[in-house]
Write a protein that holds these residues in place. Structure first.
Motif, PDB file in Angstrom:
ATOM      1  N   UNK A  14     -76.879 -17.151  18.300  1.00 28.55           N
ATOM      2  CA  UNK A  14     -77.662 -17.619  19.433  1.00 28.55           C
ATOM      3  C   UNK A  14     -78.344 -16.393  20.029  1.00 28.55           C
ATOM      4  N   UNK A  15     -79.667 -16.438  20.076  1.00 31.50           N
ATOM      5  CA  UNK A  15     -80.445 -15.307  20.580  1.00 31.50           C
ATOM      6  C   UNK A  15     -81.116 -15.704  21.889  1.00 31.50           C
ATOM      7  N   UNK A  16     -80.918 -14.881  22.905  1.00 28.72           N
ATOM      8  CA  UNK A  16     -81.476 -15.158  24.224  1.00 28.72           C
ATOM      9  C   UNK A  16     -82.259 -13.954  24.730  1.00 28.72           C
ATOM     10  N   UNK A  17     -82.988 -14.180  25.780  1.00 31.90           N
ATOM     11  CA  UNK A  17     -83.595 -13.074  26.513  1.00 31.90           C
ATOM     12  C   UNK A  17     -82.805 -12.962  27.803  1.00 31.90           C
ATOM     13  N   UNK A  18     -82.115 -11.869  27.945  1.00 30.35           N
ATOM     14  CA  UNK A  18     -81.296 -11.641  29.126  1.00 30.35           C
ATOM     15  C   UNK A  18     -79.822 -11.884  28.870  1.00 30.35           C
ATOM     16  N   UNK A  50     -75.548 -13.378  20.070  1.00 34.71           N
ATOM     17  CA  UNK A  50     -74.108 -13.484  19.832  1.00 34.71           C
ATOM     18  C   UNK A  50     -73.896 -14.047  18.436  1.00 34.71           C
ATOM     19  N   UNK A  51     -72.768 -13.679  17.848  1.00 34.91           N
ATOM     20  CA  UNK A  51     -72.387 -14.153  16.520  1.00 34.91           C
ATOM     21  C   UNK A  51     -71.089 -14.938  16.647  1.00 34.91           C
ATOM     22  N   UNK A  57     -68.603 -27.287  10.720  1.00 33.05           N
ATOM     23  CA  UNK A  57     -68.853 -28.299  11.747  1.00 33.05           C
ATOM     24  C   UNK A  57     -68.642 -27.735  13.153  1.00 33.05           C
ATOM     25  N   UNK A  58     -67.598 -26.945  13.328  1.00 32.92           N
ATOM     26  CA  UNK A  58     -67.318 -26.366  14.645  1.00 32.92           C
ATOM     27  C   UNK A  58     -68.408 -25.399  15.079  1.00 32.92           C
ATOM     28  N   UNK A  59     -68.881 -24.587  14.145  1.00 30.20           N
ATOM     29  CA  UNK A  59     -69.937 -23.628  14.488  1.00 30.20           C
ATOM     30  C   UNK A  59     -71.235 -24.359  14.834  1.00 30.20           C
ATOM     31  N   UNK A  60     -71.565 -25.401  14.074  1.00 25.90           N
ATOM     32  CA  UNK A  60     -72.779 -26.168  14.383  1.00 25.90           C
ATOM     33  C   UNK A  60     -72.702 -26.761  15.791  1.00 25.90           C
ATOM     34  N   UNK A  61     -71.556 -27.354  16.120  1.00 21.73           N
ATOM     35  CA  UNK A  61     -71.390 -27.938  17.451  1.00 21.73           C
ATOM     36  C   UNK A  61     -71.441 -26.867  18.534  1.00 21.73           C
ATOM     37  N   UNK A  62     -70.789 -25.742  18.300  1.00 21.47           N
ATOM     38  CA  UNK A  62     -70.763 -24.664  19.284  1.00 21.47           C
ATOM     39  C   UNK A  62     -72.141 -24.065  19.523  1.00 21.47           C
ATOM     40  N   UNK A  63     -72.896 -23.874  18.454  1.00 20.83           N
ATOM     41  CA  UNK A  63     -74.235 -23.305  18.593  1.00 20.83           C
ATOM     42  C   UNK A  63     -75.135 -24.263  19.374  1.00 20.83           C
ATOM     43  N   UNK A  64     -74.994 -25.543  19.122  1.00 24.28           N
ATOM     44  CA  UNK A  64     -75.800 -26.532  19.855  1.00 24.28           C
ATOM     45  C   UNK A  64     -75.470 -26.512  21.347  1.00 24.28           C
ATOM     46  N   UNK A  72     -80.327 -23.523  30.176  1.00 24.57           N
ATOM     47  CA  UNK A  72     -80.135 -23.830  31.592  1.00 24.57           C
ATOM     48  C   UNK A  72     -80.092 -22.570  32.456  1.00 24.57           C
ATOM     49  N   UNK A  73     -79.557 -21.496  31.906  1.00 26.80           N
ATOM     50  CA  UNK A  73     -79.365 -20.278  32.687  1.00 26.80           C
ATOM     51  C   UNK A  73     -80.548 -19.318  32.556  1.00 26.80           C
ATOM     52  N   UNK A  74     -81.134 -19.256  31.384  1.00 29.87           N
ATOM     53  CA  UNK A  74     -82.210 -18.297  31.145  1.00 29.87           C
ATOM     54  C   UNK A  74     -83.114 -18.777  30.034  1.00 29.87           C
ATOM     55  N   UNK A  75     -83.413 -17.860  29.147  1.00 26.91           N
ATOM     56  CA  UNK A  75     -84.369 -18.148  28.090  1.00 26.91           C
ATOM     57  C   UNK A  75     -83.694 -18.063  26.722  1.00 26.91           C
ATOM     58  N   UNK A  76     -83.729 -19.160  25.984  1.00 23.73           N
ATOM     59  CA  UNK A  76     -83.222 -19.199  24.616  1.00 23.73           C
ATOM     60  C   UNK A  76     -84.372 -18.844  23.684  1.00 23.73           C
ATOM     61  N   UNK A  77     -84.132 -17.903  22.779  1.00 24.32           N
ATOM     62  CA  UNK A  77     -85.169 -17.566  21.794  1.00 24.32           C
ATOM     63  C   UNK A  77     -84.981 -18.394  20.530  1.00 24.32           C
ATOM     64  N   UNK A  78     -83.813 -18.255  19.915  1.00 21.94           N
ATOM     65  CA  UNK A  78     -83.542 -18.967  18.673  1.00 21.94           C
ATOM     66  C   UNK A  78     -82.041 -19.195  18.545  1.00 21.94           C
ATOM     67  N   UNK A  79     -81.702 -20.166  17.711  1.00 20.78           N
ATOM     68  CA  UNK A  79     -80.314 -20.345  17.298  1.00 20.78           C
ATOM     69  C   UNK A  79     -80.332 -20.790  15.850  1.00 20.78           C
ATOM     70  N   UNK A  80     -79.288 -20.419  15.135  1.00 20.41           N
ATOM     71  CA  UNK A  80     -79.247 -20.754  13.715  1.00 20.41           C
ATOM     72  C   UNK A  80     -77.805 -20.726  13.231  1.00 20.41           C
ATOM     73  N   UNK A  81     -77.510 -21.581  12.251  1.00 19.75           N
ATOM     74  CA  UNK A  81     -76.194 -21.614  11.621  1.00 19.75           C
ATOM     75  C   UNK A  81     -76.381 -21.425  10.126  1.00 19.75           C
TER      76      UNK A  81
END
Length: 164
Positions: A14-18, A50-51, A57-64, A72-81
């Motif tokens: 999960x990649x964010x800005x901030x 974060x890695x 299945x757990x990682x897919x759910x967690x990343x989502x 909700x808190x800031x800016x999401x750039x990308x996420x991938x599994x």
């Protein structure tokens, strides 16, 4: 972490800005399923990633869930599994993990002692990960500061008493 390459597991990112968005993502992701938030990396312009590891299945759910929290808190750039990533990917993200067994074999050789106080943080982390019975976990080693690793390595080697 040992033996990950032999199991059906996934690597989530999960990649964010901030940093606040990253912490929110990590918190939500770790609470959503049985996964481990292993480490994070920062880049320029406030971009942080974060890695997450665990079963697919757990990682897919967690990343989502983590991605939603980051939005909700800031800016999401990308996420991938990546399900069942290749060993080269794991080696790139977690240096030293797949070479741990090789390092343990080298540990048994009578090599000339090295002055670890002059080593880089990465070298210290690789050394700490190479010891089978080192008192810190992989996650603790990954986040430890240089001084803490030097202290733990010195203590570990002193208690070991020269036995290989």
């Amino acid at each position: 972490m040992n033996g990950l390459q032999n199991q059906a597991y996934a690597l989530g990112m999960i990649e964010t800005i901030g940093f606040p968005a990253l912490i929110a993502a990590a918190d939500a992701a770790s609470k959503a399923a049985d996964v481990k938030v292993v480490t994070y990396q920062g880049a320029d312009s406030g971009i942080v990633t974060i890695y997450i590891i665990g079963d697919v299945a757990s990682v897919k759910a967690s990343v989502e869930v983590g991605s939603d929290a980051a939005k909700k808190v800031g800016q999401l750039r990308h996420s991938h599994v990546i399900a069942r990533p290749d060993d080269h990917i794991i080696q790139m993200v977690f240096p030293g993990l797949l070479k741990k067994e090789q390092s343990e074999k080298k540990e048994n050789k009578n090599d000339k002692p090295k002055d670890w106080t002059k080593s880089s943080l990465q070298e210290l982390r690789e050394l700490a990960n190479s010891y089978k019975s080192f008192p810190l976990s992989f996650e603790e080693i990954s986040s430890a500061k240089r001084e803490e690793l030097l202290k733990q390595i010195s203590k570990f080697l002193a208690e070991k008493g020269g036995d290989k």
